[in-house]
Design a protein around this motif. Structure first.
Motif, mmCIF file in Angstrom:
data_model
loop_
_atom_site.group_PDB
_atom_site.id
_atom_site.type_symbol
_atom_site.label_atom_id
_atom_site.label_comp_id
_atom_site.label_asym_id
_atom_site.label_seq_id
_atom_site.Cartn_x
_atom_site.Cartn_y
_atom_site.Cartn_z
ATOM 1 N N PRO A 45 53.184 34.051 4.629
ATOM 2 C CA PRO A 45 52.687 33.777 3.289
ATOM 3 C C PRO A 45 51.213 33.535 2.991
ATOM 4 O O PRO A 45 50.623 33.214 4.093
ATOM 5 N N ILE A 46 50.897 33.982 1.723
ATOM 6 C CA ILE A 46 49.377 34.335 1.607
ATOM 7 C C ILE A 46 48.776 32.957 1.747
ATOM 8 O O ILE A 46 47.357 32.916 2.310
ATOM 9 N N GLN A 47 49.395 31.783 1.755
ATOM 10 C CA GLN A 47 48.578 30.435 1.733
ATOM 11 C C GLN A 47 48.182 30.203 3.375
ATOM 12 O O GLN A 47 47.331 29.334 3.504
ATOM 13 N N ARG A 48 48.671 30.903 4.126
ATOM 14 C CA ARG A 48 48.538 30.794 5.662
ATOM 15 C C ARG A 48 47.564 31.908 6.021
ATOM 16 O O ARG A 48 47.062 31.813 7.108
ATOM 17 N N TYR A 49 46.783 32.651 5.120
ATOM 18 C CA TYR A 49 45.998 33.685 5.606
ATOM 19 C C TYR A 49 44.543 33.252 5.683
ATOM 20 O O TYR A 49 44.013 32.481 4.740
ATOM 21 N N SER A 50 43.807 33.735 6.605
ATOM 22 C CA SER A 50 42.421 33.656 6.451
ATOM 23 C C SER A 50 41.877 34.934 7.497
ATOM 24 O O SER A 50 42.704 35.461 8.324
ATOM 25 N N LYS A 51 40.811 35.208 7.431
ATOM 26 C CA LYS A 51 40.281 36.409 7.925
ATOM 27 C C LYS A 51 40.001 36.044 9.583
ATOM 28 O O LYS A 51 40.384 37.147 10.370
ATOM 29 N N ASP A 52 39.808 34.889 9.930
ATOM 30 C CA ASP A 52 39.911 34.648 11.483
ATOM 31 C C ASP A 52 41.114 34.718 11.891
ATOM 32 O O ASP A 52 41.510 35.093 13.148
ATOM 33 N N LEU A 53 42.154 34.227 11.119
ATOM 34 C CA LEU A 53 43.481 34.178 11.781
ATOM 35 C C LEU A 53 44.052 35.855 11.804
ATOM 36 O O LEU A 53 44.823 36.259 12.668
ATOM 37 N N ALA A 54 43.608 36.620 10.948
ATOM 38 C CA ALA A 54 43.932 37.799 10.710
ATOM 39 C C ALA A 54 43.393 38.745 12.134
ATOM 40 O O ALA A 54 44.194 39.316 12.587
ATOM 41 N N ARG A 55 42.268 38.466 12.273
ATOM 42 C CA ARG A 55 41.572 38.842 13.650
ATOM 43 C C ARG A 55 42.477 38.496 14.747
ATOM 44 O O ARG A 55 42.666 39.270 15.767
ATOM 45 N N HIS A 56 42.735 37.268 14.797
ATOM 46 C CA HIS A 56 43.595 36.548 16.040
ATOM 47 C C HIS A 56 44.921 37.440 15.986
ATOM 48 O O HIS A 56 45.356 37.707 17.233
ATOM 49 N N TYR A 57 45.459 37.704 14.992
ATOM 50 C CA TYR A 57 46.903 38.269 14.858
ATOM 51 C C TYR A 57 46.897 39.543 15.375
ATOM 52 O O TYR A 57 47.640 40.269 16.099
ATOM 53 N N VAL A 58 45.867 40.242 15.167
ATOM 54 C CA VAL A 58 45.549 41.669 15.376
ATOM 55 C C VAL A 58 45.237 41.682 17.065
ATOM 56 O O VAL A 58 46.051 42.699 17.660
ATOM 57 N N THR A 59 44.654 40.952 17.550
ATOM 58 C CA THR A 59 44.468 41.010 19.095
ATOM 59 C C THR A 59 45.878 40.605 19.739
ATOM 60 O O THR A 59 46.280 41.415 20.663
ATOM 61 N N LEU A 60 46.589 39.707 19.239
ATOM 62 C CA LEU A 60 47.858 39.317 19.623
ATOM 63 C C LEU A 60 48.928 40.761 19.606
ATOM 64 O O LEU A 60 49.661 40.969 20.526
ATOM 65 N N CYS A 61 48.957 41.341 18.480
ATOM 66 C CA CYS A 61 49.954 42.406 18.371
ATOM 67 C C CYS A 61 49.468 43.585 19.482
ATOM 68 O O CYS A 61 50.064 44.176 19.812
ATOM 69 N N GLN A 62 47.962 43.673 19.294
ATOM 70 C CA GLN A 62 47.354 44.949 20.397
ATOM 71 C C GLN A 62 47.863 44.643 21.907
ATOM 72 O O GLN A 62 48.176 45.359 22.531
ATOM 73 N N GLU A 63 47.872 43.395 21.878
ATOM 74 C CA GLU A 63 48.123 43.146 23.396
ATOM 75 C C GLU A 63 49.748 43.318 23.840
ATOM 76 O O GLU A 63 49.942 43.858 24.799
ATOM 77 N N ALA A 64 50.441 42.786 22.954
ATOM 78 C CA ALA A 64 51.910 43.044 23.003
ATOM 79 C C ALA A 64 52.069 44.572 22.963
ATOM 80 O O ALA A 64 52.896 45.021 23.607
ATOM 81 N N CYS A 65 51.478 45.273 21.794
ATOM 82 C CA CYS A 65 51.886 46.881 21.986
ATOM 83 C C CYS A 65 51.440 47.564 23.205
ATOM 84 O O CYS A 65 52.163 48.365 23.513
#
Length: 254
Positions: free
Chosen positions: A223-243
């Motif tokens: 949900p958008i209420q938990r969005y932040s740019k820092d969190l998005a960058r962190h999530y990108v890293t997690l997904c890239q490592e998993a992929c």
């Protein structure tokens, strides 16, 4: 199954296993010596495999090589049979670390199809069912798959499916979508904010198969209420490592 039939299948597997990246082609004599099979017996098997396009014989050098049917089998195995099994553990790790929904998607017939989901643990959360099909122009998981399609397929999808508005930030202009896809290819991930559903955001990164072709994507949505740019960058890293983990298990080069 009769013993003779089992033996024949075993022999066919031995023949096919002889072909590899290090030894992609064989002459009849070389393969006969390698397998310790009489040339006449081996030739009958090779001709039968050629009939089904599982092997092919080059007209110029008469060497035997893998046939085009194996390509279809390999792509199917990458996209379906093994992908859920390989991705599920790392998806579970992401869900445990973030508390958000984690999605595995593949491309099929001008749509992005969800083939695996690990649900969020937050009380306020998004939900998505396995089997859900989404258009290619909206949402992080859809856009990451679209970005790596051949240009002809992208154009065909835009022509056949259009770019309908699903939410307030859905991209509906073809030129804007093509620019977005180019940006995704350059940065290696996709992000969406209220492109498919009100109050939803997500990111996604690609899974590569043996030949470096994108065979799926892992995404995180919340949900958008938990969005932040820092969190998005962190999530990108997690997904890239998993992929990367899944891609290496599929045989992709690091």
């Amino acid at each position: 199954m009769a013993k003779s039939s089992v033996a024949a299948v075993d022999r066919l597997v031995r023949i096919l296993d002889s072909f590899s990246a290090e030894q992609p082609d064989w002459s009849l004599a070389e393969l006969s010596a390698h397998l310790q099979l009489p040339k006449s017996t081996l030739h009958r098997f090779l001709v039968s495999l050629e009939t089904h396009d599982i092997l092919r014989r080059n007209a110029d050098d008469r060497l035997w090589r893998p046939g085009y049917r194996l390509l279809g089998w390999g792509e199917l195995a990458e996209k379906t049979l093994g992908l859920n099994h390989l991705a599920r553990p790392v998806m579970g790790e992401i869900a445990a670390a973030t508390g958000e929904m984690v999605i595995l998607t593949v491309y099929s017939e001008q749509e992005a199809v969800c083939i695996e989901v690990v649900d969020a643990r937050h009380s306020v959360r998004l939900s998505l069912d396995v089997g859900t099909r989404r258009p290619l122009h909206a949402g992080a998981s859809s856009k990451i798959l679209t970005a790596y399609l051949p240009e002809t397929e992208i154009q065909a999808a835009m022509r056949d499916q259009g770019l309908p508005r699903l939410c307030k930030n859905t991209i509906t202009d073809p030129d804007e979508l093509l620019s977005e896809l180019a940006r995704i290819r350059e940065q290696g991930f996709a992000q969406s904010i209220e492109e498919t559903d009100p109050g939803a955001w997500g990111i996604a990164t690609p899974i590569l198969g043996r030949k470096g072709v994108v065979v799926g994507a892992i995404g995180i949505a919340g949900p958008i209420q938990r969005y932040s740019k820092d969190l998005a960058r962190h999530y990108v890293t997690l997904c890239q490592e998993a992929c990367q983990q899944v891609s290496e298990q599929l045989g992709a080069q690091p």
